[in-house]
Structures are given as C-alpha cells and as structure tokens.
Enzyme design. Sequence first.
Site, PDB file in Angstrom:
ATOM      1  N   ASP A   1     -10.421   2.083  -3.877  1.00  5.23           N
ATOM      2  CA  ASP A   1     -11.111   1.509  -2.752  1.00  5.23           C
ATOM      3  C   ASP A   1     -12.594   1.576  -2.906  1.00  5.23           C
ATOM      4  O   ASP A   1     -13.079   0.987  -1.956  1.00  5.23           O
ATOM      5  CB  ASP A   1     -10.679   2.703  -1.740  1.00  5.23           C
ATOM      6  CG  ASP A   1      -9.522   2.495  -0.866  1.00  5.23           C
ATOM      7  OD1 ASP A   1      -8.768   1.222  -1.155  1.00  5.23           O
ATOM      8  OD2 ASP A   1      -8.802   3.198  -0.439  1.00  5.23           O
TER       9      ASP A   1
ATOM     10  N   ASP B   1       0.895  -1.220   0.051  1.00  6.39           N
ATOM     11  CA  ASP B   1      -0.158   0.120   0.121  1.00  6.39           C
ATOM     12  C   ASP B   1       0.795   1.250  -0.108  1.00  6.39           C
ATOM     13  O   ASP B   1       1.984   1.080   0.161  1.00  6.39           O
ATOM     14  CB  ASP B   1      -0.722  -0.141   1.200  1.00  6.39           C
ATOM     15  CG  ASP B   1      -2.318   0.712   1.127  1.00  6.39           C
ATOM     16  OD1 ASP B   1      -2.263   1.574   0.149  1.00  6.39           O
ATOM     17  OD2 ASP B   1      -3.003   0.672   2.005  1.00  6.39           O
TER      18      ASP B   1
HETATM   19  C1  DGJ Z   1      -5.781   2.002   1.973  1.00  7.51           C
HETATM   20  C2  DGJ Z   1      -6.098   0.707   1.058  1.00  7.51           C
HETATM   21  O1  DGJ Z   1      -6.605   1.030  -0.289  1.00  7.51           O
HETATM   22  C3  DGJ Z   1      -7.092  -0.068   1.770  1.00  7.51           C
HETATM   23  O2  DGJ Z   1      -7.533  -1.222   0.989  1.00  7.51           O
HETATM   24  C4  DGJ Z   1      -6.730  -0.556   3.039  1.00  7.51           C
HETATM   25  O3  DGJ Z   1      -5.511  -1.508   2.743  1.00  7.51           O
HETATM   26  C5  DGJ Z   1      -6.160   0.656   3.757  1.00  7.51           C
HETATM   27  N1  DGJ Z   1      -5.207   1.407   3.265  1.00  7.51           N
HETATM   28  C6  DGJ Z   1      -5.612   0.219   4.880  1.00  7.51           C
HETATM   29  O4  DGJ Z   1      -5.016   1.278   5.865  1.00  7.51           O
END
Ligand code: DGJ
Length: 744
Positions: free
Chosen positions: A549, A479
């Site tokens: 997301d 991430d």
């Molecule tokens: C952002 C990501 O896009 C999510 O899927 C998740 O992993 C969160 N960060 C976790 O902090």
Amino acid sequence: MGIIFNEGSKEFHLYNDRISYLMKVMRNGQMGQLYFGKRIPNKENYDYLMENRYRPVTSYVFDDEYSFTLEHLKQEYPAYGTTDYRMPALEIVQPNGSRITDFRYVSHKIYPGKPQLKGLPATYTESGDEADTLELLLRDDLLQVEMTLLYTIFQRENAIARSVRFENKGKEEYQLTSAMSFSLDLPDDEYEWIQFSGAWGRERYVKTRALQQGIQSVGSVRGASSHHHNPFVMLKRPTADEFQGEVMGFSLVYSGNFLAQAEVDTYKVTRVMMGIHPLGFSWCLKPGEEFQTPEGVMVYSTEGMNGMSQAFHRLYRTRLARGYWRDRERPVLLNNWEATYFDFTEEKLIEIAKNAKEDGVELFVLDDGWFSTRCTETSGLGDWWPNMGRLPEGIKGLSEKVEALGLKFGLWFELEMVNKDSELYRSHPDWIIHTPGRHASHGRKQYVLDFSRKEVVDYIYGLVAKILRESKISYVKWDMNRNITECFSEGFGAKHQGEIFHRYILGLYDLYDRLNREFPQILFESCASGGGRFDPGLLYYAPQCWTSDDTDGLERQKIQYGTSYAYPVSSMGAHVSITPNHQLNRVTPLKTRGNVAAFGAFGYELDLARLSKEEREIVKEQIRFVKKYRKLIHTGNFYRLLSPFEGNFTAWMVVSEDKKQAIVAYFKTLNDVNREFRRLQLKGLDEGTVYQMTEEGKDSGCFFGSELMNIGMVTTDASAGEVPADMEPCSDFWSRLVVLNAKE
Ligand code: DGJ
C-alpha cells in the site's frame, strides 16, 4: 538432465547441467542426504559421505555397534525420537499416544515431467523434456502409513521442487501434527541467513545474519503468508554477493501459515526446512486418506544472489504463473482508491476514467465501495451486489460506459470477508471463523469467512461469478485485509480443528481455481492490505500481486528491491500515486515515482485531473515508455546493482534474453554537494556489442558492452562541482532511466 538410481549403492543422483542432488537409502532403510550443490559426476558410490563415529552421550540405532546414529547423519526427511534430537520434518500422533515413526524405503518411480498436486498450486512443465520427477515410496510398517517424497529437477533452472504425500493404508486413524514440505541437511554452517521481513507499508525488507548454533526461523501463524515474513529465505556464503558465489534460495508455494527454519547443530550441520507451520496444525489421517504438503522449491546458484533470483524469476513467471495473461503484456491501469477512497459517484468515476483514457491508460479499476451498503469500512462486505444508489445502472452499466470510452474495466473484491453489518452475516452468523463461547475479535470491523466449508465458498462463488458473467470485467483485484483469530470452524468436529487454517487456504485456492476456469481471460491481481500475501501460491492463480500500500517512490525502491529476490518484475503491482504521499506525506518527484513503478505491473492510483498540465505531459510520456518497454522489463533478466538498504543510491537493470536491449534504473535518495565523479558497472550485456545509449529519448553516446560492464556507466550528476548548462540539476529522491539498444 536426469535422475540416476545406482542399484548397488542405492543412491539417487538428480542432476542437470549445473546442479546435482544426491541421496541414498541408509543402512536402516531410511533416506539419507549426501549432497546439494554444483554439478558433480555420477559415480556408483558416494557412500563415504555417510560419516559415522562413536561419540559419547549419543544414542545408536543398531544393537551390535556404536556408530550408526541419526543424530550425526544427514537425512532427507527426519523424524524425532529415534536417536535424532533435532527438529523433525514430521510428527504423527498415534492412537496409543506414541509419536515414534520409522519410514523406510520401499520402491521408487522416475518419470519425465512433473505431477500436479491435488488442490494445491505448484510449478509445472509443458513437456516431458523440461523436468524429471522422482517419487520415493517409504513405509512405516507398524502404522501402515506410506509416505511419498516427490522431487522434480528442472532442465533449464538450477531448481528442485519437493513435496511429500502421506497415505494411510492401515486401519487406524492418526494425527499428522507436523509435515514439512522439505528438509535439507547441509554439511556446514558457514552461511548467512537472509530473510524478507517487515510490516504493512514496508514489506520484504532484506535482513541478514550469520547462522549460529541453535534454531533461527521466520514464519507466519496469521492464516496468511503475511506482511511480516515472506515464505522465502536464502543461505549465502559470506563471500558471495549479488554476482558471484554460492547462494541457495528456499521458497514455499503456499499462502497460509508457514515455517522456514535453519537449525545448526553442535557439529555445524545446518538443517533447513520449510512447510506448513506446526503451531496449531494437525491433520486427521483416516484409513484410506491422503495428505499432500504444499510444494517447496530449492534453487542453488554459484552466480550469487542475482543468479539465484533469475532462476526463480524464470521459473515463477513461466512455470508457476499460468493462463491467458502469463505471457501477455499487462495493461496500464488506473485505480480509483487513492483518488476517491469511498467517496465517489458514477459521474466522478467516469470523469476519472476519461482523463485516464486521454493520457493513455488502458484499464480503469474500481476499488472498494461499489457494493451493497458499503460506504465506509464498517458494512457491506459479503454482499456482492452493486449499490444501485451509487451506480444507477449497476456494475454492468458502469462497465459498459467505461468500455465505451475505449478502456477495459476492472473491479475490486474482498471475497474472504464479511462485516457484521451485512445481509450475509445476518443470515449466516456461523459462517465466520470463530470459537463458540469466545469473543470474536475483528480487524477493520470485518470477520473472516470460513472458507474451510465448501458451502461458504460455493455461496461466494455464486455471487461473484454472477457479476463477472453479466458485466464487462477484464480484471479483478482480490483483496484480503485481516488475519485469522480464534481459529475454529463450526463445520468440523473436534479432531479436525487443527486442519482449519490449511483447509481455509484450500478453500481459497478452490475459489480462485473455479474463477480462473470460468473466466480464463480475466487478469487477477492479488492483494492483502498491500503486500500481505505476496507469495508463490497466489502467483499460480493471479500473475500479479499488489506489492504494498506504500506507493511512495523512495519506499517502493526498498520494497520492490526486496521482493525481487524471489519474485519476477511482472508480478509486482506498482502504481504512481499523488503527492504529498498518502502513507508518509513525502513529496517524491513524479518522474521518480514513474521510474520505480515502471519496474512492475504499472499503473496509477490517483485522479489525473488533479495534476498540472506539465505533470500530465510527464504522465503521457511515462505511459508511452511503459508500453514500449514493458515486454523487455517483464521478461528480461533482472539485475540488482545497488541496494537501497546499503547507501544513498539504488540501481537495477533489465537485459533482454538476446542481450540486444537493456534499461538501467538509477535512483539517488538524498541530494548531495561537491561530490565525487561516479561510475556504475553494468551487468549482463554482450561484451563485444556496441550499445546506443539514450535517456529521455536523447542520444547519450555509444559504448561497448565491455566498457559499460568493466569501466562502468558514468553516473556523475549535478552534485559533482559546478553544474554544466546541459545537465539536469538533482534533487532529493532523484532518478534516471537509461535505455541501451544494440547497434546493428
Ligand atoms: C487495501 C488495499 O491494499 C488497498 O489498495 C485498497 O484496495 C483498500 N484495501 C480498499 O479497502
């Protein structure tokens, strides 16, 4: 396929069965552009394309005439200040303050295959007959700087990869303040410019506008390719569409600051260029040193936007993505993030994993919150060791327990970041990107580690490799949740500060590369607050990327549709999540959520125990379907049929290479009533083949390929008059998946 050098005219012709690219050494020794488009025959001389005339208010190169001016000539890698007033592809600041350059042809090399680019991701070949490469060596004699323009033409795709290498052979030091990956001068401006723009939660929306005189551009100066604009643009003839007509796609294999630009001059010449964004960029080129730009890929198609996309899909899926997972079927995963966020215990995770296993999931992924003091977003980033309070036997113990359930185990990291509340920050406050004496801004209470410094990358590598070595980890979600501000590195002196954004990306690539090498069987999925770094650069290290997301089934139709213009289905992480949806509170049917996610690297983002018995049955069926067809979905030719940006329906389909199997996905946004009878013309099938059509396992009849492509597949639904007893009623956000199998 080949590359011809016509000695007499000093023209180069790069060609394969479908495309040609022509350029020549001009009278002033610089490189001129002649043509990029559909295949044309080789001729000794295309010199007539170098058009020169006298025009008022123009500056000319040669003393004795009024015709040769760079302002009117189409060029390969133009510079500013020597009669051309358009935006240049390069700029070199010299010790006396001058920025004037003059790179002239010296020699060239033609060879089979394609070279690697040192420290940078790039397309590759597996054998010499897949591509030919031309290296054009140019030199500025005054500066004693050499510039190599690299071109690779692929045999199978309508694609040319380009990049540029600078080498300082002189005794002085220079600042390279602009170095595009490629520039292309096209003879007219009759194009629509299509970009893929958006924001968090709505990445890569399709935006179209007609080219106009002046500059149109998209880019990023955030330190990442970004949610906001993608390093991919298209030029399309106004009459071209998804299936026919002239379209060019331009893609940059890079994950950092970029610029994609088209400048239309007053004579309607369109100059397209792409590369590292010059804002804030400079590279100190010391004597004996080299600078290599990232790679740009140009695709030319006469088969519309789908034709262009399919070329990118094949190239990026098979000759950019690499390693163990490139051609393997991707595991169906379940990620705990939306199921628990930070609120979990080991017991809870095992419970979620057990349920996942029961329904057919293959990989359980533990997301954020497993390490150090990380129970909220305010602390712990940088301290990559397990929180033993939460996970009594650490990641090692948990991964073994998950494997004992018959699942593979995956883990989340955010390796480029640090919270101030962490041991790492307390010991190395100077390891963040920040400007001394200035306030350091935060994003999500985190700071960006200075990956331009090797010692920082080494330290992080040590921590993450230890966990990966000692635990049973098959997948890593990588991430990255904020962009860079106050860019400055304490590891470098003043004249190198313009390099930091790029050096950061080189550090990122180096870390990925080291982890890929040590753990070749780990499947990496990149992520940046969803789709904030969905770019070809990262596909080289991580064959899949979390697309957004936003997991709502309707929103995802747009996001995945837009993403599909450049990126293969196999690269798009796509999960079914709970309703009401956490991003926009919408209730989209489970079936539709599954039907959209099936066209991606499939998974779930929820606790299956929260679903009803009936819903669990649907989930089991979705997983069975994906396991049966994922190979077809990931490797077949993908066609966009109806755009979610244009109407109430979205449709796409995938057809196997041998045309024996296909799947059509059809989505309706809002239900309607008393509507027309409908048909949808399919694509890519074999005209004479009879296909057996099935839907949810039920036989829906047999049809010739030509029938389905010309008459169309009947898509009339329950909204056309009274609903027959055997017809499924429609709802808002409704969808269908139709499977076609060639009959023997
Ligand atoms: C952002 C990501 O896009 C999510 O899927 C998740 O992993 C969160 N960060 C976790 O902090």
